[in-house]
Motif scaffolding. Sequence first.
Motif, PDB file in Angstrom:
ATOM      1  N   ILE A  24      45.775  39.308  36.821  1.00  0.00           N
ATOM      2  CA  ILE A  24      47.026  39.065  36.098  1.00  0.00           C
ATOM      3  C   ILE A  24      47.897  38.098  36.898  1.00  0.00           C
ATOM      4  O   ILE A  24      47.527  37.686  38.008  1.00  0.00           O
ATOM      5  CB  ILE A  24      47.782  40.384  35.836  1.00  0.00           C
ATOM      6  N   ILE A  25      49.014  37.747  36.329  1.00  0.00           N
ATOM      7  CA  ILE A  25      49.963  36.891  37.039  1.00  0.00           C
ATOM      8  C   ILE A  25      51.361  37.481  36.891  1.00  0.00           C
ATOM      9  O   ILE A  25      51.668  38.130  35.902  1.00  0.00           O
ATOM     10  CB  ILE A  25      49.966  35.446  36.471  1.00  0.00           C
ATOM     11  N   SER A  26      52.178  37.250  37.919  1.00  0.00           N
ATOM     12  CA  SER A  26      53.605  37.483  37.712  1.00  0.00           C
ATOM     13  C   SER A  26      54.198  36.124  37.398  1.00  0.00           C
ATOM     14  O   SER A  26      53.732  35.093  37.894  1.00  0.00           O
ATOM     15  CB  SER A  26      54.249  38.122  38.940  1.00  0.00           C
ATOM     16  N   THR A  27      55.204  36.123  36.548  1.00  0.00           N
ATOM     17  CA  THR A  27      55.699  34.851  36.037  1.00  0.00           C
ATOM     18  C   THR A  27      57.194  34.716  36.256  1.00  0.00           C
ATOM     19  O   THR A  27      57.926  35.706  36.245  1.00  0.00           O
ATOM     20  CB  THR A  27      55.398  34.710  34.538  1.00  0.00           C
ATOM     21  N   ASP A  60      47.660  37.883  40.821  1.00  0.00           N
ATOM     22  CA  ASP A  60      47.452  39.216  41.388  1.00  0.00           C
ATOM     23  C   ASP A  60      46.117  39.717  40.845  1.00  0.00           C
ATOM     24  O   ASP A  60      46.007  40.068  39.671  1.00  0.00           O
ATOM     25  CB  ASP A  60      48.605  40.140  40.961  1.00  0.00           C
ATOM     26  N   ARG A  61      45.109  39.720  41.716  1.00  0.00           N
ATOM     27  CA  ARG A  61      43.779  40.158  41.263  1.00  0.00           C
ATOM     28  C   ARG A  61      43.319  41.347  42.098  1.00  0.00           C
ATOM     29  O   ARG A  61      43.544  41.395  43.303  1.00  0.00           O
ATOM     30  CB  ARG A  61      42.735  39.056  41.458  1.00  0.00           C
ATOM     31  N   SER A  62      42.631  42.273  41.470  1.00  0.00           N
ATOM     32  CA  SER A  62      41.976  43.346  42.218  1.00  0.00           C
ATOM     33  C   SER A  62      40.712  42.763  42.869  1.00  0.00           C
ATOM     34  O   SER A  62      40.208  41.719  42.425  1.00  0.00           O
ATOM     35  CB  SER A  62      41.623  44.499  41.279  1.00  0.00           C
ATOM     36  N   PRO A  63      40.194  43.414  43.917  1.00  0.00           N
ATOM     37  CA  PRO A  63      39.010  42.852  44.602  1.00  0.00           C
ATOM     38  C   PRO A  63      37.829  42.631  43.656  1.00  0.00           C
ATOM     39  O   PRO A  63      37.078  41.675  43.800  1.00  0.00           O
ATOM     40  CB  PRO A  63      38.679  43.900  45.671  1.00  0.00           C
ATOM     41  N   THR A  64      37.685  43.510  42.690  1.00  0.00           N
ATOM     42  CA  THR A  64      36.601  43.369  41.708  1.00  0.00           C
ATOM     43  C   THR A  64      37.177  43.476  40.302  1.00  0.00           C
ATOM     44  O   THR A  64      38.038  44.327  40.048  1.00  0.00           O
ATOM     45  CB  THR A  64      35.551  44.490  41.883  1.00  0.00           C
ATOM     46  N   VAL A  65      36.712  42.615  39.431  1.00  0.00           N
ATOM     47  CA  VAL A  65      37.020  42.739  38.005  1.00  0.00           C
ATOM     48  C   VAL A  65      35.675  42.817  37.291  1.00  0.00           C
ATOM     49  O   VAL A  65      34.812  41.962  37.498  1.00  0.00           O
ATOM     50  CB  VAL A  65      37.829  41.523  37.490  1.00  0.00           C
ATOM     51  N   ARG A  66      35.514  43.860  36.483  1.00  0.00           N
ATOM     52  CA  ARG A  66      34.207  44.057  35.853  1.00  0.00           C
ATOM     53  C   ARG A  66      34.333  44.021  34.329  1.00  0.00           C
ATOM     54  O   ARG A  66      35.232  44.658  33.770  1.00  0.00           O
ATOM     55  CB  ARG A  66      33.618  45.409  36.292  1.00  0.00           C
ATOM     56  N   LEU A  67      33.467  43.246  33.712  1.00  0.00           N
ATOM     57  CA  LEU A  67      33.399  43.174  32.252  1.00  0.00           C
ATOM     58  C   LEU A  67      32.059  43.746  31.803  1.00  0.00           C
ATOM     59  O   LEU A  67      31.042  43.535  32.475  1.00  0.00           O
ATOM     60  CB  LEU A  67      33.507  41.724  31.760  1.00  0.00           C
ATOM     61  N   ARG A  68      32.076  44.432  30.670  1.00  0.00           N
ATOM     62  CA  ARG A  68      30.810  44.951  30.131  1.00  0.00           C
ATOM     63  C   ARG A  68      30.634  44.445  28.711  1.00  0.00           C
ATOM     64  O   ARG A  68      31.619  44.287  27.981  1.00  0.00           O
ATOM     65  CB  ARG A  68      30.829  46.490  30.164  1.00  0.00           C
ATOM     66  N   ALA A  69      29.391  44.209  28.327  1.00  0.00           N
ATOM     67  CA  ALA A  69      29.103  43.680  26.984  1.00  0.00           C
ATOM     68  C   ALA A  69      29.687  44.598  25.913  1.00  0.00           C
ATOM     69  O   ALA A  69      29.559  45.822  25.998  1.00  0.00           O
ATOM     70  CB  ALA A  69      27.598  43.540  26.802  1.00  0.00           C
ATOM     71  N   VAL A 100      24.497  38.918  28.707  1.00  0.00           N
ATOM     72  CA  VAL A 100      24.348  39.723  29.929  1.00  0.00           C
ATOM     73  C   VAL A 100      25.089  41.043  29.731  1.00  0.00           C
ATOM     74  O   VAL A 100      26.081  41.116  29.000  1.00  0.00           O
ATOM     75  CB  VAL A 100      24.867  39.016  31.202  1.00  0.00           C
ATOM     76  N   ARG A 101      24.593  42.063  30.397  1.00  0.00           N
ATOM     77  CA  ARG A 101      25.148  43.411  30.217  1.00  0.00           C
ATOM     78  C   ARG A 101      26.478  43.556  30.941  1.00  0.00           C
ATOM     79  O   ARG A 101      27.394  44.211  30.469  1.00  0.00           O
ATOM     80  CB  ARG A 101      24.134  44.438  30.763  1.00  0.00           C
ATOM     81  N   GLU A 102      26.567  42.903  32.094  1.00  0.00           N
ATOM     82  CA  GLU A 102      27.775  43.100  32.893  1.00  0.00           C
ATOM     83  C   GLU A 102      28.104  41.825  33.672  1.00  0.00           C
ATOM     84  O   GLU A 102      27.209  41.105  34.096  1.00  0.00           O
ATOM     85  CB  GLU A 102      27.553  44.256  33.874  1.00  0.00           C
ATOM     86  N   VAL A 103      29.394  41.592  33.848  1.00  0.00           N
ATOM     87  CA  VAL A 103      29.864  40.478  34.679  1.00  0.00           C
ATOM     88  C   VAL A 103      30.804  41.051  35.725  1.00  0.00           C
ATOM     89  O   VAL A 103      31.738  41.784  35.382  1.00  0.00           O
ATOM     90  CB  VAL A 103      30.624  39.420  33.851  1.00  0.00           C
ATOM     91  N   GLU A 104      30.534  40.706  36.963  1.00  0.00           N
ATOM     92  CA  GLU A 104      31.391  41.190  38.048  1.00  0.00           C
ATOM     93  C   GLU A 104      32.063  39.987  38.694  1.00  0.00           C
ATOM     94  O   GLU A 104      31.385  39.123  39.261  1.00  0.00           O
ATOM     95  CB  GLU A 104      30.515  41.939  39.070  1.00  0.00           C
ATOM     96  N   PHE A 105      33.382  39.911  38.562  1.00  0.00           N
ATOM     97  CA  PHE A 105      34.133  38.864  39.256  1.00  0.00           C
ATOM     98  C   PHE A 105      34.447  39.372  40.659  1.00  0.00           C
ATOM     99  O   PHE A 105      35.090  40.419  40.804  1.00  0.00           O
ATOM    100  CB  PHE A 105      35.433  38.548  38.513  1.00  0.00           C
ATOM    101  N   ARG A 106      33.988  38.637  41.646  1.00  0.00           N
ATOM    102  CA  ARG A 106      34.251  39.031  43.034  1.00  0.00           C
ATOM    103  C   ARG A 106      35.459  38.251  43.552  1.00  0.00           C
ATOM    104  O   ARG A 106      35.375  37.057  43.802  1.00  0.00           O
ATOM    105  CB  ARG A 106      33.026  38.753  43.902  1.00  0.00           C
ATOM    106  N   ASN A 107      36.567  38.957  43.697  1.00  0.00           N
ATOM    107  CA  ASN A 107      37.776  38.319  44.207  1.00  0.00           C
ATOM    108  C   ASN A 107      37.973  38.607  45.686  1.00  0.00           C
ATOM    109  O   ASN A 107      39.000  38.236  46.263  1.00  0.00           O
ATOM    110  CB  ASN A 107      38.996  38.809  43.410  1.00  0.00           C
ATOM    111  N   ASP A 108      36.979  39.271  46.277  1.00  0.00           N
ATOM    112  CA  ASP A 108      37.063  39.595  47.702  1.00  0.00           C
ATOM    113  C   ASP A 108      36.386  38.515  48.549  1.00  0.00           C
ATOM    114  O   ASP A 108      36.259  38.665  49.758  1.00  0.00           O
ATOM    115  CB  ASP A 108      36.390  40.952  47.969  1.00  0.00           C
ATOM    116  N   VAL A 109      35.953  37.438  47.925  1.00  0.00           N
ATOM    117  CA  VAL A 109      35.228  36.379  48.625  1.00  0.00           C
ATOM    118  C   VAL A 109      35.973  35.061  48.428  1.00  0.00           C
ATOM    119  O   VAL A 109      36.302  34.709  47.295  1.00  0.00           O
ATOM    120  CB  VAL A 109      33.795  36.225  48.048  1.00  0.00           C
TER     121      VAL A 109
END
Lengths: 165, 370
Positions: B21-24, B41-50, B63-72
């Motif tokens: 998300i963002i603060s504006t 403002d992002r959590s370390p992981t954001v996960r999406l599921r189909a 794809v069944r799942e998408v994992e956004f890695r914000n810890d890298v």
Amino acid sequence: MTLLQRLAGSARREPRGTLRVVDPNPLNWLYITYNTVEEPVRVTRRGKVRPAAMSSYRWRGSRTMEIRVRPGGRFADGTSLDACSVHRSFTEQTRWHSPHPPGTHFNIDPRTRAEVVDERTVRLHLPEPDGLVLGKLRATHVMSERFWRDLGFGYARDETGEGHW
Amino acid sequence: MIDAPGPWASGPFTLVEGRSIISTEPVVTDGEDRTWLQTEDRSPTVRLRANPHYWDRVRGPRVREVEFRNDVDRRRALDLVCDTVGEVDIVTEVPHREAERVRRSRHARLVAVDSVRALAGAIDRGVDGLPLDDVRARRALNLAVDRSALVRDLFGGHARPLAGLTPPTPLTALHRAPGRLRPYPYDPSRAARLWQAAGGGSRPLRLAAMTDWEAVAHAVAAQWHTVLGLAVEVRILRSDEEQREARRRQAAKEPRDWDVLLLEQGSQSADVPPLELHRAFVGRSGEFRAGPVDPKFERLFDHLRSRRSQLWQVLAANRLDRYVTDQALALFLVAPRVLYAVNERVDFQPYATTFELADTSVRRGHWSLR
């Protein structure tokens, strides 16, 4: 699944596998939205605006846009996506002076009146011609009743939708 | 933006973990018009599921799942996608200087997309000590830039010279066709003549740029110095706070400490680029406009808005682009291609304006299928 079914698009190939993504783009918040939410229109891979939650649209005169909502639409919680869903999204959006983070240029004229004609038809009555309204519908996120009740765009956290759509 | 996970919508995926998300912070650009400064403002992981209810069965999700890695961070992410398997499958926004490294890597391939983005300079047409209110001076700045050299030397070929503010993609060919809109040529002698005719400068020109475009800023400054005999002070906005402050002052039309600011701006569709590009740089409500409102531009933009047919919109957009180009209302540089580093077992289907994964799939042998 037969090849014929697949070509006809009538059978869904089961999603498989996991993707791990690192996206440094500062618009990641918007991309998460676009991957999970539909709007009346979406943008194709090459950048063209195309119907999404709506199946078609037409101009009735110079100031009225008629939207036909896709039949049989469902939210991920199983509830129906119909003309009332599009009407609700439009109405929620116009509660705010500047809901979209890029700015007010994505606003549809707040004097616009939305009318539910039947289960699948919504008309937007614009106060004056606006040929850019089709593209602006990309910023009208169509959400479930449960979303508006429990979360909203910043409503639960900040009690406002200004700058949070 | 979606603050929390839940089955809120009907898109190809559902957010099941985390937040991005963002603060504006609002900035008044003109009268009732606003833009918003954004802080992530992002959590370390954001996960999406189909989403099994998604209607477009041909499109996906595949794809069944998408994992956004914000810890890298980006540098580490490139190491992981290039040199390992199973840690990172896709890295977006690969810097152009890293393209060759990705291409030669063991596990990743480079995907380049003609995006609807423009790298251009906002020119402050109201400054003292430089004749930037004179169209001859602004044309001189444009004629003194060797865009082909920028594309070759700084983008590794992954960019195209910008003609007006409409990025050249297959879908914007029609926008640029009437009037044969072309980039300003590199014409040192004509540039020098025009700069002198406009009166030259009584002080150095201050050129500012965001960190990502530091090399471009130095190259442009060197070309201006060589061609126009113009002293150029380059300032790179490195910290988030510096960039934010510059954006705030620019959007609010407050006094600025630069004369030209390099920015990258995109459009969310190729249908009507002026809504987000030309309006932003030149329009009354434009968050990048630096200088007085241009009444003719406003009339042309109103004309565009009044058109409902796509063909008439294209023609109206072309008129707008030709006017912006003729009056040199910005420094037109290049349209950078967007680069991705993608695991060799991923069939990535990129989008020209966004980052969506509905059509992307994994191939046999992908780590998640073993």
